[in-house]
Design a protein around this motif. Structure first.
Motif, mmCIF file in Angstrom:
data_model
loop_
_atom_site.group_PDB
_atom_site.id
_atom_site.type_symbol
_atom_site.label_atom_id
_atom_site.label_comp_id
_atom_site.label_asym_id
_atom_site.label_seq_id
_atom_site.Cartn_x
_atom_site.Cartn_y
_atom_site.Cartn_z
ATOM 1 N N ASP A 1 82.430 98.850 -14.153
ATOM 2 C CA ASP A 1 80.737 97.925 -13.740
ATOM 3 C C ASP A 1 80.188 99.460 -13.883
ATOM 4 N N ARG A 2 78.720 99.256 -13.054
ATOM 5 C CA ARG A 2 78.066 100.291 -13.151
ATOM 6 C C ARG A 2 78.671 101.694 -12.645
ATOM 7 N N GLU A 3 78.806 101.777 -11.590
ATOM 8 C CA GLU A 3 79.355 103.193 -11.019
ATOM 9 C C GLU A 3 79.989 103.737 -11.828
ATOM 10 N N LEU B 1 74.029 84.292 -2.693
ATOM 11 C CA LEU B 1 72.944 83.753 -3.923
ATOM 12 C C LEU B 1 72.235 84.806 -4.161
ATOM 13 N N ARG B 2 71.517 85.511 -4.962
ATOM 14 C CA ARG B 2 70.615 86.428 -5.581
ATOM 15 C C ARG B 2 69.889 85.682 -5.460
ATOM 16 N N ASN B 3 68.567 86.620 -4.623
ATOM 17 C CA ASN B 3 67.603 86.358 -4.270
ATOM 18 C C ASN B 3 66.567 87.707 -3.700
ATOM 19 N N HIS C 1 78.870 92.242 -16.950
ATOM 20 C CA HIS C 1 79.211 91.572 -17.303
ATOM 21 C C HIS C 1 79.209 90.998 -15.230
ATOM 22 N N ARG C 2 78.068 92.121 -14.372
ATOM 23 C CA ARG C 2 77.768 91.463 -13.229
ATOM 24 C C ARG C 2 76.430 90.386 -13.607
ATOM 25 N N GLY C 3 75.793 90.512 -14.386
ATOM 26 C CA GLY C 3 74.737 89.898 -14.439
ATOM 27 C C GLY C 3 75.189 88.643 -14.811
ATOM 28 N N MET C 4 73.653 87.734 -14.905
ATOM 29 C CA MET C 4 73.863 86.114 -15.097
ATOM 30 C C MET C 4 74.195 86.028 -16.373
ATOM 31 N N VAL C 5 74.517 86.574 -17.555
ATOM 32 C CA VAL C 5 74.801 86.163 -19.092
ATOM 33 C C VAL C 5 75.808 87.236 -19.472
ATOM 34 N N GLY C 6 76.042 87.690 -18.619
ATOM 35 C CA GLY C 6 77.166 89.197 -18.551
ATOM 36 C C GLY C 6 78.290 88.206 -17.827
ATOM 37 N N ALA D 1 61.535 98.604 -25.698
ATOM 38 C CA ALA D 1 62.947 99.072 -25.385
ATOM 39 C C ALA D 1 63.689 97.281 -26.070
ATOM 40 N N LYS D 2 63.422 96.555 -25.806
ATOM 41 C CA LYS D 2 64.393 95.775 -26.318
ATOM 42 C C LYS D 2 64.188 95.912 -28.314
ATOM 43 N N ILE D 3 62.704 95.611 -28.829
ATOM 44 C CA ILE D 3 62.781 95.537 -30.244
ATOM 45 C C ILE D 3 63.655 97.243 -31.115
ATOM 46 N N ALA E 1 56.583 97.059 -21.931
ATOM 47 C CA ALA E 1 57.750 98.522 -22.017
ATOM 48 C C ALA E 1 59.257 97.739 -21.814
ATOM 49 N N TYR E 2 58.837 97.080 -21.088
ATOM 50 C CA TYR E 2 60.563 96.062 -21.896
ATOM 51 C C TYR E 2 60.902 95.859 -22.989
ATOM 52 N N ALA E 3 59.695 94.758 -23.519
ATOM 53 C CA ALA E 3 60.068 94.389 -25.549
ATOM 54 C C ALA E 3 60.158 95.716 -25.651
HETATM 55 N N1 LIG Z 1 67.738 85.221 -17.933
HETATM 56 C C1 LIG Z 1 67.058 85.319 -18.568
HETATM 57 O O1 LIG Z 1 66.215 83.910 -18.168
HETATM 58 C C2 LIG Z 1 67.215 85.561 -19.737
HETATM 59 C C3 LIG Z 1 66.684 85.818 -21.393
HETATM 60 C C4 LIG Z 1 66.799 85.330 -21.726
HETATM 61 C C5 LIG Z 1 66.790 87.183 -21.715
HETATM 62 N N2 LIG Z 1 67.310 87.871 -21.556
HETATM 63 C C6 LIG Z 1 68.272 89.105 -22.264
HETATM 64 O O2 LIG Z 1 69.768 89.363 -21.420
HETATM 65 C C7 LIG Z 1 70.236 90.255 -21.664
HETATM 66 C C8 LIG Z 1 70.752 90.011 -19.241
HETATM 67 O O3 LIG Z 1 69.788 89.761 -18.746
HETATM 68 P P1 LIG Z 1 70.488 88.866 -17.633
HETATM 69 O O4 LIG Z 1 69.316 87.584 -17.030
HETATM 70 O O5 LIG Z 1 72.050 88.696 -17.313
HETATM 71 O O6 LIG Z 1 70.235 90.321 -16.225
HETATM 72 P P2 LIG Z 1 71.275 90.852 -14.720
HETATM 73 O O7 LIG Z 1 71.870 89.631 -14.711
HETATM 74 O O8 LIG Z 1 69.774 91.478 -14.136
HETATM 75 O O9 LIG Z 1 72.342 91.444 -15.482
HETATM 76 C C9 LIG Z 1 72.059 92.752 -16.272
HETATM 77 C C10 LIG Z 1 73.127 93.713 -16.043
HETATM 78 O O10 LIG Z 1 73.039 94.762 -16.268
HETATM 79 C C11 LIG Z 1 73.597 95.906 -16.038
HETATM 80 N N3 LIG Z 1 72.744 97.062 -15.693
HETATM 81 C C12 LIG Z 1 71.703 97.343 -15.826
HETATM 82 N N4 LIG Z 1 71.300 99.026 -15.742
HETATM 83 C C13 LIG Z 1 72.601 99.344 -16.057
HETATM 84 C C14 LIG Z 1 73.373 100.865 -16.389
HETATM 85 N N5 LIG Z 1 72.479 101.523 -16.188
HETATM 86 N N6 LIG Z 1 74.459 100.804 -16.721
HETATM 87 C C15 LIG Z 1 74.982 99.965 -16.008
HETATM 88 N N7 LIG Z 1 74.761 98.173 -16.299
HETATM 89 C C16 LIG Z 1 73.835 97.934 -16.137
HETATM 90 C C17 LIG Z 1 73.529 95.291 -14.134
HETATM 91 O O11 LIG Z 1 74.343 95.954 -13.334
HETATM 92 P P3 LIG Z 1 75.152 96.159 -11.646
HETATM 93 O O12 LIG Z 1 75.450 94.697 -11.544
HETATM 94 O O13 LIG Z 1 75.707 97.119 -11.461
HETATM 95 O O14 LIG Z 1 73.165 95.789 -11.568
HETATM 96 C C18 LIG Z 1 73.637 93.760 -14.625
HETATM 97 O O15 LIG Z 1 75.184 93.955 -14.257
HETATM 98 C C19 LIG Z 1 69.293 90.892 -20.707
HETATM 99 O O16 LIG Z 1 68.721 91.579 -21.344
HETATM 100 C C20 LIG Z 1 67.595 90.084 -21.194
HETATM 101 O O17 LIG Z 1 66.703 90.464 -21.276
HETATM 102 C C21 LIG Z 1 67.333 87.378 -20.784
#
Ligand SMILES: NC(=O)c1ccc[n+]([C@@H]2O[C@H](COP(=O)([O-])OP(=O)(O)OC[C@H]3O[C@@H](n4cnc5c(N)ncnc54)[C@H](OP(=O)(O)O)[C@@H]3O)[C@@H](O)[C@H]2O)c1
Length: 329
Positions: A38-40, A319-321, A16-21, A142-144, A138-140
């Motif tokens: 939270d991950r913690e 800003l995430r950078n 939920h803290r990520g861009m999509v979540g 895992a997603k598959i 490797a990422y792909a």
């Molecule tokens: N961004 C794109 O352009 C894009 C495009 C296509 C598909 N996607 C897919 O959308 C999904 C989300 O992407 P995003 O861009 O939102 O990524 P992101 O912003 O990096 O967010 C990923 C989230 O996963 C959490 N996370 C990672 N490892 C964890 C763990 N061990 N336990 C608990 N939480 C964990 C992170 O927690 P923390 O906040 O603690 O780090 C973060 O909140 C991914 O599957 C990605 O492949 C993204």
């Protein structure tokens, strides 16, 4: 826009803290109880913790937007971690959800699951029809594994588990690291700097002719909530659905739009000595449109909203950078 209605009362948004979540959390209406951790508090690579979390909190549905993400350099240097962490998180969450009787699971992948030389536009049927792009294999994989596991739970046990495969995303919460960001945030950041400094020109990598597709993350969130409720009772959902606009433009056209949005009036130059990457990358959205959903945020409007968010995030110092948080899609 009012939030789409969801037939689930309590939804766990993983990541939920990520861009999509975070976009999904913004989009869910007040009538839904949004469960986050939270991950913690909940490390998704810990199978026992995941199962215990589901047992204690009993969500009706899960939107799985958690992932260990990284740019090309990180993917190349740490394929073991990218495969192990992402496959472990996916398997823990999918299996744990099934074992705890959670009704609905929507897993998120990305279009990197499709073969490197996939015919364009990329159709869902292209999965496993050829070698993957080596830089994020490797990422792909895992997603598959995640999307196939959802498919197998549905086939073997009738679970309502399936997946969404988003195209390139942009919007609030994106990563703007100068060397590790995706093309759209990288261009936005560079044109912003150029406009502020009064630079005469900006040079973009490659010929500018490569064609790409972009979806605003708020549109993705809307699509995910729509897909959670799809299909109506008695109909079978697709095992995975591409989520995109189905529309592409050249990188040079994108650069011009961004220049307009940030107020850069100088010249845009190309650098044909730099690689263009794949000439075209675009999703086939027939399956998505058949569910009755279409994107609503036009690229120019989405860029304006994103630039406003970029300025806000900069002002607020959030800003995430940094380099290690970039989806390898
Ligand atoms: N961004 C794109 O352009 C894009 C495009 C296509 C598909 N996607 C897919 O959308 C999904 C989300 O992407 P995003 O861009 O939102 O990524 P992101 O912003 O990096 O967010 C990923 C989230 O996963 C959490 N996370 C990672 N490892 C964890 C763990 N061990 N336990 C608990 N939480 C964990 C992170 O927690 P923390 O906040 O603690 O780090 C973060 O909140 C991914 O599957 C990605 O492949 C993204």
């Amino acid at each position: 826009m009012s939030p789409p209605s969801v037939p689930y009362r309590k939804i766990f948004v993983a990541g939920h803290r990520g861009m999509v979540g975070s976009a999904v959390c913004r989009r869910l209406g007040a009538e839904t109880e949004v469960l986050t951790a939270d991950r913690e508090r909940l490390d998704l690579t810990d199978a026992r913790a995941v199962e215990q979390f589901f047992a204690e909190n009993r969500p009706d549905a899960v939107i799985f937007a958690a992932a260990k993400v990284g740019g090309i350099a990180a993917n190349a240097a740490y394929p073991v971690q990218f495969l192990v962490d992402n496959a472990t998180m996916a398997i823990n969450a999918i299996r744990g959800a099934y074992e705890q009787g959670i009704e609905r699971f929507l897993f998120l992948g990305s279009t990197c699951i499709y073969p490197r030389d996939c015919p364009q536009p990329m159709r869902e049927e292209a999965l496993l029809s050829g070698p993957l792009e080596s830089t994020n294999e490797a990422y792909a994989i895992a997603k598959i594994a995640g999307l196939k596991l959802c498919q197998y739970y549905r086939k073997q046990y009738g679970a309502k588990f399936n997946s969404a495969m988003p195209t390139n995303l942009y919007g609030p919460g994106d990563n703007y690291h100068p060397e590790h960001s995706h093309v759209l945030p990288a261009l936005l950041s560079r044109f912003h700097d150029a406009a502020r400094s009064g630079a005469n020109s900006v040079t973009i990598w490659g010929t500018g002719t490569a064609r790409r597709e972009f979806l605003h993350v708020d549109d993705l969130a809307d699509a995910l909530i729509h897909l959670l409720a799809w299909p109506p009772a008695g109909r079978e959902p697709a095992d995975w659905v591409n989520v995109g606009t189905g529309e592409d433009l050249t990188i040079l056209e994108l650069a011009r739009l961004i220049a307009d949005v940030v107020g850069f009036r100088g010249e845009i130059l190309t650098d044909p000595g730099r690689p263009d990457g794949t000439p075209v990358k675009r999703t086939d959205v027939t399956r998505l449109h058949q569910t009755g959903w279409r994107h609503r945020i036009a690229l120019h409007d989405g860029l304006q909203k994103t630039y406003a968010a970029f300025l806000r995030e900069t002002d607020e110092g959030r800003l995430r950078n940094h380099p290690d948080r970039l989806a390898s899609s």
